[in-house]
Scaffold this motif. Structure first.
Motif, PDB file in Angstrom:
ATOM      1  N   LEU A   1       1.154  -1.098   0.056  1.00 50.45           N
ATOM      2  CA  LEU A   1       0.177   0.328  -0.408  1.00 50.45           C
ATOM      3  C   LEU A   1       1.058   1.117  -0.162  1.00 50.45           C
ATOM      4  CD1 LEU A   1      -2.934  -1.390   2.548  1.00 50.45           C
ATOM      5  CD2 LEU A   1      -2.557  -0.934   0.005  1.00 50.45           C
ATOM      6  N   LEU A   2       2.336   1.230   0.444  1.00 48.44           N
ATOM      7  CA  LEU A   2       3.217   2.267   0.628  1.00 48.44           C
ATOM      8  C   LEU A   2       3.429   2.482  -0.654  1.00 48.44           C
ATOM      9  CD1 LEU A   2       4.883   4.318   1.954  1.00 48.44           C
ATOM     10  CD2 LEU A   2       6.120   2.103   2.374  1.00 48.44           C
ATOM     11  N   GLU A   3       4.038   2.178  -1.228  1.00 48.16           N
ATOM     12  CA  GLU A   3       4.185   1.853  -2.977  1.00 48.16           C
ATOM     13  C   GLU A   3       3.343   2.331  -3.441  1.00 48.16           C
ATOM     14  OE1 GLU A   3       7.426   1.930  -3.866  1.00 48.16           O
ATOM     15  OE2 GLU A   3       7.904   1.359  -1.709  1.00 48.16           O
ATOM     16  N   GLY A   4       2.232   1.869  -3.294  1.00 49.31           N
ATOM     17  CA  GLY A   4       0.789   2.375  -4.514  1.00 49.31           C
ATOM     18  C   GLY A   4       1.039   4.017  -4.381  1.00 49.31           C
ATOM     19  N   VAL A   5       0.523   4.165  -2.319  1.00 54.11           N
ATOM     20  CA  VAL A   5       0.470   5.470  -2.552  1.00 54.11           C
ATOM     21  C   VAL A   5       1.217   6.441  -2.893  1.00 54.11           C
ATOM     22  CG1 VAL A   5      -0.104   7.007  -0.495  1.00 54.11           C
ATOM     23  CG2 VAL A   5      -1.016   4.969   0.284  1.00 54.11           C
TER      24      VAL A   5
END
Length: 275
Positions: free
Chosen positions: A211-215
């Protein structure tokens, strides 16, 4: 609305409080109690998703002046799910010396979910403001929250050239700190925020590296003054900008991305945002 500048430095303005408690029954989350003193209240709950309670906080005076003190306490019982927002921006007007205070405390029981999505807060030149926001999480609770602060009125060329802002943000999980941040701005010195008028923060818990990379991919529109970190499951997004429309678009895009992953529910925009 005409706002009169207060000249008495010991002026005591509105002393207002709002305490909300939510519970979950078989079909949906209910607003169990709403106690208020002074000009803080709520509209009736909406249920555009069936079970999730959408609630709008109201501050009828339309602005906060020096000497005002507002206290908001929100308690979510087990398994309750609440989305809280506001019809419009919060405005902190100029003061001759008295400080305006806004205290916001959120308590999430196990397996409770809070979406705290207020409109932006505008700090007029000359405002004296102290804002504290504290989230208390428990095992299994989930948080999706954001905060957007505007320094001055950049749309008409006014900067936060005088006044003071003290902002404190905390996130606790089972009485242990996940995040404690302080921001102090005074005397027109905006160098701590790279002289940018818009300050944004988003919080998501619990999150993962995926999720961090997606954000991070969705922060590209904000350029160099944006970043995201993941610490002990708390995903924190921070950015600075000079464009309100880009801020709002990116914040909503990130929320739309995160909601299905954290809540297994599609994004449903509060209808007040569309009016």
């Amino acid at each position: 609305m005409v706002v009169t500048q207060v000249t008495d430095k010991i002026y005591k303005g509105w002393q207002a409080s709002l305490a909300l408690q939510f519970c979950h029954i078989a079909e949906k989350t209910l607003l169990r109690s709403a106690r208020h003193i002074g000009p803080l209240t709520v509209q009736r709950p909406f249920y555009p998703e069936g079970d999730t309670c959408h609630l709008y906080l109201l501050h009828p005076p339309g602005g906060i002046v020096g000497g005002d003190e507002l206290d908001i306490t929100v308690t979510l019982d087990d398994k309750s799910h609440v989305l809280l927002t506001m019809p419009g921006a919060s405005k902190f007007y100029r003061s001759a010396g008295a400080t305006a205070r806004l205290n916001q405390h959120f308590h999430l029981a196990p397996d409770a979910t809070l979406e705290w999505l207020p409109q932006d807060a505008i700090f007029f030149p000359g405002a004296q403001a102290r804002v504290q926001t504290v989230f208390h999480l428990s095992t299994g609770s989930r948080l999706l929250a954001w905060d957007l602060q505007c320094l001055g009125r950049p749309v008409i060329g006014e900067s936060f050239s005088r006044g003071q802002l003290d902002n404190r943000l905390e996130v606790w999980k089972d009485d242990l700190p996940l995040l404690i941040e302080r921001l102090h701005l005074a005397d027109g010195d905006l160098s701590p925020v790279a002289n940018q008028p818009w300050i944004g923060t988003l919080l998501f818990y619990p999150a993962t590296e995926m999720l961090l990379e997606g954000v991070r991919e969705k922060l590209a529109a904000l350029g160099a003054f944006a970043g995201a970190t993941l610490t002990d499951g708390l995903l924190t997004v921070r950015f600075l900008s000079d464009d309100n429309l880009i801020c709002q678009r990116v914040m909503r895009d990130i929320w739309r991305f995160m909601r299905p992953h954290l809540l297994q529910k599609p994004p449903v925009l509060p209808r007040i945002w569309q009016t």
